[in-house]
Design an enzyme around this catalytic site. Structure first.
Site, PDB file in Angstrom:
ATOM      1  N   ASN A   1      -9.990  -1.152  -2.242  1.00  0.00           N
ATOM      2  CA  ASN A   1      -8.555  -0.933  -2.015  1.00  0.00           C
ATOM      3  C   ASN A   1      -7.778  -1.506  -3.191  1.00  0.00           C
ATOM      4  O   ASN A   1      -7.746  -2.714  -3.402  1.00  0.00           O
ATOM      5  CB  ASN A   1      -8.140  -1.615  -0.711  1.00  0.00           C
TER       6      ASN A   1
ATOM      7  N   CYS B   1       0.813  -1.227   0.000  1.00  0.00           N
ATOM      8  CA  CYS B   1       0.000   0.000   0.000  1.00  0.00           C
ATOM      9  C   CYS B   1       0.840   1.267   0.000  1.00  0.00           C
ATOM     10  O   CYS B   1       0.368   2.332  -0.414  1.00  0.00           O
ATOM     11  CB  CYS B   1      -0.940   0.003   1.198  1.00  0.00           C
TER      12      CYS B   1
ATOM     13  N   HIS C   1      -4.454   6.992   1.367  1.00  0.00           N
ATOM     14  CA  HIS C   1      -4.561   5.668   0.760  1.00  0.00           C
ATOM     15  C   HIS C   1      -5.968   5.132   0.986  1.00  0.00           C
ATOM     16  O   HIS C   1      -6.501   5.185   2.101  1.00  0.00           O
ATOM     17  CB  HIS C   1      -3.522   4.726   1.369  1.00  0.00           C
TER      18      HIS C   1
END
Length: 340
Positions: free
Chosen positions: A291, A116, A261
């Site tokens: 995501n 990430c 994020h």
């Protein structure tokens, strides 16, 4: 020289998988998913009608970023490619993007495996390359094909509902004006929590790297301690945002747009609340994409640019947190980006 955004682009598969469709595969509900994650849908590659992996999605996003910047593929000096879901264990996807775009042989391709935080770790490398004059045009790509590696049963529900497929890219080059471009980047890691979010097999720490016993235990699927991840993300992301602001003698009020994020909308909202940022200064698109890990920040960045949420002289802050644990933040002063 400071590295500045020259162009942005993203690609997501056409197949939309909403929460109702997941409910047919596991014991969950639209309300359960939305309440805990803020996600309503995500994109999955259609492997029946349009099969592709992360490298092809990354290629398509990169092509759009180059077009946006008005730069030919032959003029790219370096490729940085971030993913946790490469087409192959090796070689890395960076060279596949190079081949697909017909970027000249000899152009370096660097693959980043920081999940990430991969895009911001890659941005730090691109910024250093440009600042030192090593390379002038750096193509930075984040791409993920999660859908082929998730457990769509009740056992894998907590992870499977979170992730989507997609790719995004930016082209970076020297800033045209003083004070534009990347102002500060901070990177961090804490390996004490490596087991809180991980995919353990195949593993080079055993032989063979994948056994029937591994498969029977479901170790080919990612696992996550959601409470630990949530708690640390809410702690670390505001901290690192404050660090990059302090580097420039700036405060939260100076931020024009914050892109966190896109891991979980509750985390995004919690980080903004801790920073004291009003929601109108925060850009989220997790509701539509889930995501997308290394693609998350550049995908949101491209949409923010296309929607007119960023204009010249705006102060942009991006922050990430993910497996490792790793976390990072970047502060950029926006110049002219592509055709926007």
């Amino acid at each position: 020289m400071q590295a500045a955004l020259l162009g942005t682009g993203h690609y997501v598969p056409d197949q939309v998988v909403d929460n109702a469709q997941l409910c047919t595969r596991m014991d969950t509900s639209d309300a359960w998913i939305r309440q805990r994650t803020g996600i309503g849908a995500r994109r999955h590659v259609d492997f029946i009608n349009a099969p592709m992996g992360a490298s092809e999605m990354g290629t398509r996003a990169a092509r759009l970023a180059l077009e946006d910047a008005g730069v030919a593929a032959r003029d790219v000096d370096c490729i940085i490619y971030a993913t946790l879901s490469p087409d192959n264990q090796f070689p890395g996807d960076g060279v596949l993007v190079q081949r697909n775009l017909e970027i000249p042989a000899g152009t370096p391709a660097l693959d980043v495996r920081n999940q990430c935080s991969g895009f911001l770790y890659g941005l730090s490398v691109a910024d250093a390359f440009i600042a030192t004059g090593r390379y002038r045009r750096v193509l930075l790509v984040g791409s993920e094909c999660h859908s082929t590696g998730l457990n769509f049963t009740d056992a894998g529900r907590d992870v499977a509902v979170l992730f989507g497929d997609g790719a995004a890219a930016v082209l970076l080059g020297p800033a045209s004006q003083p004070g534009e471009g990347v102002l500060s980047i901070r990177l961090h890691a804490d390996g004490r929590f490596a087991e809180a979010l991980r995919l353990s097999c195949p593993s080079s720490s055993q032989m063979p790297r994948l056994t029937p016993e591994n498969l029977a235990r479901g170790e080919q699927y990612p696992v996550m301690n959601g409470k630990v991840v949530f708690r640390h993300a809410l702690l670390r992301m505001p901290e690192v945002v404050q660090e990059v602001l302090q580097d420039q003698g700036l405060g939260v009020a100076d931020i024009d747009l914050f892109i966190p994020h896109q891991a979980n909308l509750r985390i995004c909202e919690g980080v903004a609340d801790k920073l004291g940022l009003p929601q109108e200064k925060v850009f989220n698109n997790i509701e539509r994409y889930g995501n997308t890990t290394a693609a998350s920040l550049p995908l949101a960045l491209d949409e923010a640019c296309k929607q007119g949420r960023l204009k010249p002289n705006d102060l942009l802050c991006m922050a990430s947190f993910g497996a490792g644990f790793t976390w990072a933040a970047a502060l950029l002063r926006i110049g002219k980006v592509g055709r926007h």
